[in-house]
Design an enzyme around this catalytic site. Structure first.
Site, PDB file in Angstrom:
ATOM      1  N   ARG A   1      -0.327  15.095  12.925  1.00  0.00           N
ATOM      2  CA  ARG A   1       0.357  14.821  11.745  1.00  0.00           C
ATOM      3  C   ARG A   1       0.318  15.693  10.774  1.00  0.00           C
ATOM      4  O   ARG A   1      -0.268  16.199   9.225  1.00  0.00           O
ATOM      5  CB  ARG A   1      -0.994  13.581  10.502  1.00  0.00           C
TER       6      ARG A   1
ATOM      7  N   LYS B   1       0.987  -1.246   0.389  1.00  0.00           N
ATOM      8  CA  LYS B   1       0.002   0.018  -0.170  1.00  0.00           C
ATOM      9  C   LYS B   1       0.810   1.420   0.371  1.00  0.00           C
ATOM     10  O   LYS B   1       0.457   2.212  -1.023  1.00  0.00           O
ATOM     11  CB  LYS B   1      -0.852   0.191   1.182  1.00  0.00           C
ATOM     12  N   ASN B   2       1.652   1.503   1.093  1.00  0.00           N
ATOM     13  CA  ASN B   2       2.682   2.576   1.318  1.00  0.00           C
ATOM     14  C   ASN B   2       3.455   3.069   0.320  1.00  0.00           C
ATOM     15  O   ASN B   2       4.162   3.582  -0.169  1.00  0.00           O
ATOM     16  CB  ASN B   2       3.389   2.828   2.453  1.00  0.00           C
TER      17      ASN B   2
ATOM     18  N   ASP C   1       3.245   0.939  12.272  1.00  0.00           N
ATOM     19  CA  ASP C   1       1.826   0.089  11.749  1.00  0.00           C
ATOM     20  C   ASP C   1       1.810  -1.251  11.809  1.00  0.00           C
ATOM     21  O   ASP C   1       0.702  -1.924  11.838  1.00  0.00           O
ATOM     22  CB  ASP C   1       1.968   0.011  10.433  1.00  0.00           C
TER      23      ASP C   1
ATOM     24  N   ARG D   1      -9.200   0.417   3.019  1.00  0.00           N
ATOM     25  CA  ARG D   1      -8.286   1.344   2.911  1.00  0.00           C
ATOM     26  C   ARG D   1      -7.153   0.374   2.900  1.00  0.00           C
ATOM     27  O   ARG D   1      -6.691   0.876   1.469  1.00  0.00           O
ATOM     28  CB  ARG D   1      -7.627   2.158   3.987  1.00  0.00           C
TER      29      ARG D   1
ATOM     30  N   CYS E   1      -5.805   7.760   8.292  1.00  0.00           N
ATOM     31  CA  CYS E   1      -6.652   7.454   9.896  1.00  0.00           C
ATOM     32  C   CYS E   1      -6.002   8.380  10.774  1.00  0.00           C
ATOM     33  O   CYS E   1      -4.828   9.071  10.505  1.00  0.00           O
ATOM     34  CB  CYS E   1      -5.983   6.394  10.328  1.00  0.00           C
TER      35      CYS E   1
HETATM   36  C1  UD1 Z   1       3.212   7.477   6.626  1.00  0.00           C
HETATM   37  C2  UD1 Z   1       2.339   5.870   6.420  1.00  0.00           C
HETATM   38  C3  UD1 Z   1       1.568   5.553   7.044  1.00  0.00           C
HETATM   39  C4  UD1 Z   1       2.620   4.896   8.552  1.00  0.00           C
HETATM   40  C5  UD1 Z   1       4.074   5.966   8.550  1.00  0.00           C
HETATM   41  C6  UD1 Z   1       5.172   5.727   9.338  1.00  0.00           C
HETATM   42  C7  UD1 Z   1       1.704   6.464   4.337  1.00  0.00           C
HETATM   43  C8  UD1 Z   1       0.548   6.850   3.405  1.00  0.00           C
HETATM   44  N1  UD1 Z   1       1.706   6.593   5.352  1.00  0.00           N
HETATM   45  O1  UD1 Z   1       2.164   7.962   6.878  1.00  0.00           O
HETATM   46  O2  UD1 Z   1       1.200   3.951   7.173  1.00  0.00           O
HETATM   47  O3  UD1 Z   1       2.365   5.013   9.915  1.00  0.00           O
HETATM   48  O4  UD1 Z   1       4.183   6.218   7.431  1.00  0.00           O
HETATM   49  O5  UD1 Z   1       6.071   4.564   9.084  1.00  0.00           O
HETATM   50  O6  UD1 Z   1       2.785   6.118   3.481  1.00  0.00           O
HETATM   51  N2  UD1 Z   1       5.899  14.460  11.069  1.00  0.00           N
HETATM   52  C9  UD1 Z   1       6.649  16.069  10.913  1.00  0.00           C
HETATM   53  N3  UD1 Z   1       6.524  16.368  10.751  1.00  0.00           N
HETATM   54  C10 UD1 Z   1       6.028  16.139   9.051  1.00  0.00           C
HETATM   55  C11 UD1 Z   1       5.854  14.603   8.808  1.00  0.00           C
HETATM   56  C12 UD1 Z   1       6.154  13.658   9.651  1.00  0.00           C
HETATM   57  O7  UD1 Z   1       6.570  16.535  12.622  1.00  0.00           O
HETATM   58  O8  UD1 Z   1       6.730  17.019   8.509  1.00  0.00           O
HETATM   59  C13 UD1 Z   1       6.083  13.494  12.192  1.00  0.00           C
HETATM   60  C14 UD1 Z   1       4.213  13.116  12.354  1.00  0.00           C
HETATM   61  O9  UD1 Z   1       4.313  12.973  13.514  1.00  0.00           O
HETATM   62  C15 UD1 Z   1       5.474  11.438  12.861  1.00  0.00           C
HETATM   63  C16 UD1 Z   1       6.713  11.364  12.294  1.00  0.00           C
HETATM   64  O10 UD1 Z   1       6.712  12.401  11.914  1.00  0.00           O
HETATM   65  O11 UD1 Z   1       4.985  11.491  14.183  1.00  0.00           O
HETATM   66  C17 UD1 Z   1       6.413  10.127  11.801  1.00  0.00           C
HETATM   67  O12 UD1 Z   1       5.535  10.651  10.197  1.00  0.00           O
HETATM   68  P1  UD1 Z   1       5.675  10.045   9.205  1.00  0.00           P
HETATM   69  O13 UD1 Z   1       6.374   9.054   8.641  1.00  0.00           O
HETATM   70  O14 UD1 Z   1       5.650  11.650   8.091  1.00  0.00           O
HETATM   71  O15 UD1 Z   1       4.126   8.814   8.464  1.00  0.00           O
HETATM   72  P2  UD1 Z   1       3.467   9.176   7.409  1.00  0.00           P
HETATM   73  O16 UD1 Z   1       4.337  10.074   5.954  1.00  0.00           O
HETATM   74  O17 UD1 Z   1       2.282  10.201   8.212  1.00  0.00           O
END
Ligand code: UD1
Length: 434
Positions: free
Chosen positions: A122, A22-23, A309, A401, A117
């Site tokens: 986020r 998925k990701n 995850d 999803r 989710c």
């Molecule tokens: C992606 C995955 C999700 C998975 C996660 C962690 C997708 C669509 N989703 O989510 O399934 O659970 O990686 O493996 O691929 N953060 C910030 N600022 C930013 C971005 C992130 O502070 O600009 C923080 C987030 O709040 C979180 C951490 O960084 O605490 C990790 O988030 P991130 O790796 O970006 O997760 P997602 O990309 O949202």
């Protein structure tokens, strides 16, 4: 309203083929926007997040042809609209990849803030930091992300150090950098398997991405990328979820078409608990034990650590392990809501901020529970498969999803799980009574 109905207590036995990741797919499909031509993408999972991202591309003007069940041809030669529809974008987290891809190709993007989710805050500040480092101006207002490159319309290579390791920011910056002028360096990059997969896809389109899978990624931008054929990697989280389900039901399951090296953090924990895990090439076999699992401690970390995850599915197994287990969630703030649901099934849990302490009980029992997010739903399915009696899971659209045909795959290895339609009125009455 559709629900899952699970009659627990049936050990899983047999073989399950793992679907595409998925990701990876939700980033690779938007990457096709970078190309004036056709990209053939294979091993695409049939899940609702993929349906949504394809629908968004269609709305932008992409020509999408379904070649077979898992293969699509995406042709973004005639993009006529760069405003991503709100109603679609808000349903999916991965819509943020449209900012990187549209900005890279056209120097301009208007994308609603992403949905997905609810796992606590986020933010996307690290994505924005990357775009700004490449010369973009980015403004977030009225629920929209406006990004554009002033002047000449093309991003320039930049250097960005991520303050926090982010999967989404790393991949989004890679997308934007692929057509930028010069080299972009991402330091403190995420290392997840899907980051390597996106890099491989970009390379197959003529880009030069080096270092994916390490914490420094260099992207040498190109003036032009060409169409490519690409096969998405197998889903690490689906593999892990089914490994845990095999152990939780004391079954014996072979997972084919997966990448065992992606699963090392989980395999090590399952072995520590007393399950048997063996691997060969693209197959993992998990054999459960009837002697009782040992409780273990888990801390979620960025790859190659224990994936956030899989924290929720794993905690379902820990609910019946012998002794006390602790689960520390380091990535997201609100990722324990499944445990409150599992308490309805007899789980004994205490939560202290980012730590859950689970006292194992000999047996969970069936109950009516609600999936609060995608992986919470997967955790409840595992709990239901292991429990005594009937478990009824509502809000299963979250599960759909991210898991391709979960019901069909589990039924094929002996689970008693079915999807049932409950008339909305009956469901409302039930809610009032409970
Ligand atoms: C992606 C995955 C999700 C998975 C996660 C962690 C997708 C669509 N989703 O989510 O399934 O659970 O990686 O493996 O691929 N953060 C910030 N600022 C930013 C971005 C992130 O502070 O600009 C923080 C987030 O709040 C979180 C951490 O960084 O605490 C990790 O988030 P991130 O790796 O970006 O997760 P997602 O990309 O949202």
């Amino acid at each position: 309203m559709t629900k899952y109905l699970i009659e627990g207590g049936h050990p899983l036995h047999g073989t399950i083929e793992i679907s595409g990741a998925k990701n990876a797919a939700v980033a690779i499909i938007p990457a096709a926007l970078l190309v004036d031509g056709v990209c053939r993408i294979e091993n695409v999972p049939q899940i609702s997040d993929v349906t949504l991202i394809l629908q968004i591309l269609r709305e932008l003007g992409a020509d999408i042809k379904t070649v077979n069940r898992t293969t699509v041809d995406v042709d973004c030669s005639h993009i006529r609209n760069r405003q991503v529809p709100y109603e679609l974008a808000r349903k999916i987290r991965a819509s943020y990849y449209l900012v990187g891809a549209l900005l890279g190709r056209f120097g301009w993007a208007e994308v609603p803030l992403p949905g997905g989710c609810n796992l606590g805050g986020r933010p996307i500040d690290q994505h924005i930091k990357g775009f700004v480092a490449m010369g973009a101006e980015v403004d977030v207002r009225n629920g929209l992300i406006y990004a554009q490159v002033p002047g000449r319309g093309c991003l320039a290579g930049g250097q960005v150090y991520l303050d926090i390791v982010s999967v989404g920011a790393t991949m989004n910056i890679m997308l934007a950098a692929a057509l930028a002028e010069g080299m972009t360096v991402i330091e403190n990059a995420a290392k997840e398997p899907h980051i390597v997969d996106l890099a491989n896809f970009l390379n197959s389109m003529g880009c030069r991405v080096k270092g994916a899978g390490t914490d420094v990624i260099r992207i040498f931008g190109r003036d032009y990328l060409h169409g490519a054929n690409y096969t998405v990697i197998p889903d690490q989280i689906e593999t892990g979820t089914l490994m845990i389900a095999a152990a939780a039901t004391h079954g014996d399951v072979e997972l084919t078409g997966c990448i065992p090296t992606h699963m090392e953090a989980l395999s090590a924990k399952l072995l520590e608990m007393g399950a048997r895990v063996t691997e060969s090439d693209d197959t993992l076999r998990v054999r459960g034990t009837l002697c009782g699992y040992r409780g273990v401690n888990i801390k979620t970390q960025v790859y190659p650590g224990f994936p956030t995850d899989l924290q929720q599915p794993m905690s379902a197994l820990l609910c019946t392990a012998v002794g006390t287990s602790t689960v520390v969630e380091n990535i997201f703030e609100t990722r324990f809501r499944h445990l409150a649901e599992m308490e309805r099934m007899g789980a004994r849990v205490r939560i202290y901020e980012q730590t859950a302490v689970i006292e194992g009980v000999p047996q969970l029992h069936g109950a009516a529970v609600e999936a609060t997010d995608l992986r919470a739903g997967a955790a409840l399915v595992i709990a239901g498969l292991a429990a005594r009696g009937t478990t009824e899971i509502s809000q299963i659209q979250f599960i759909e999803r991210g898991y391709e045909d979960l019901v069909g795959k589990l039924r094929a290895v002996g689970a008693d799980i079915q999807m049932v339609d409950v008339p909305v009125e009956a469901a409302e009455n039930e809610a009032q009574i409970s």
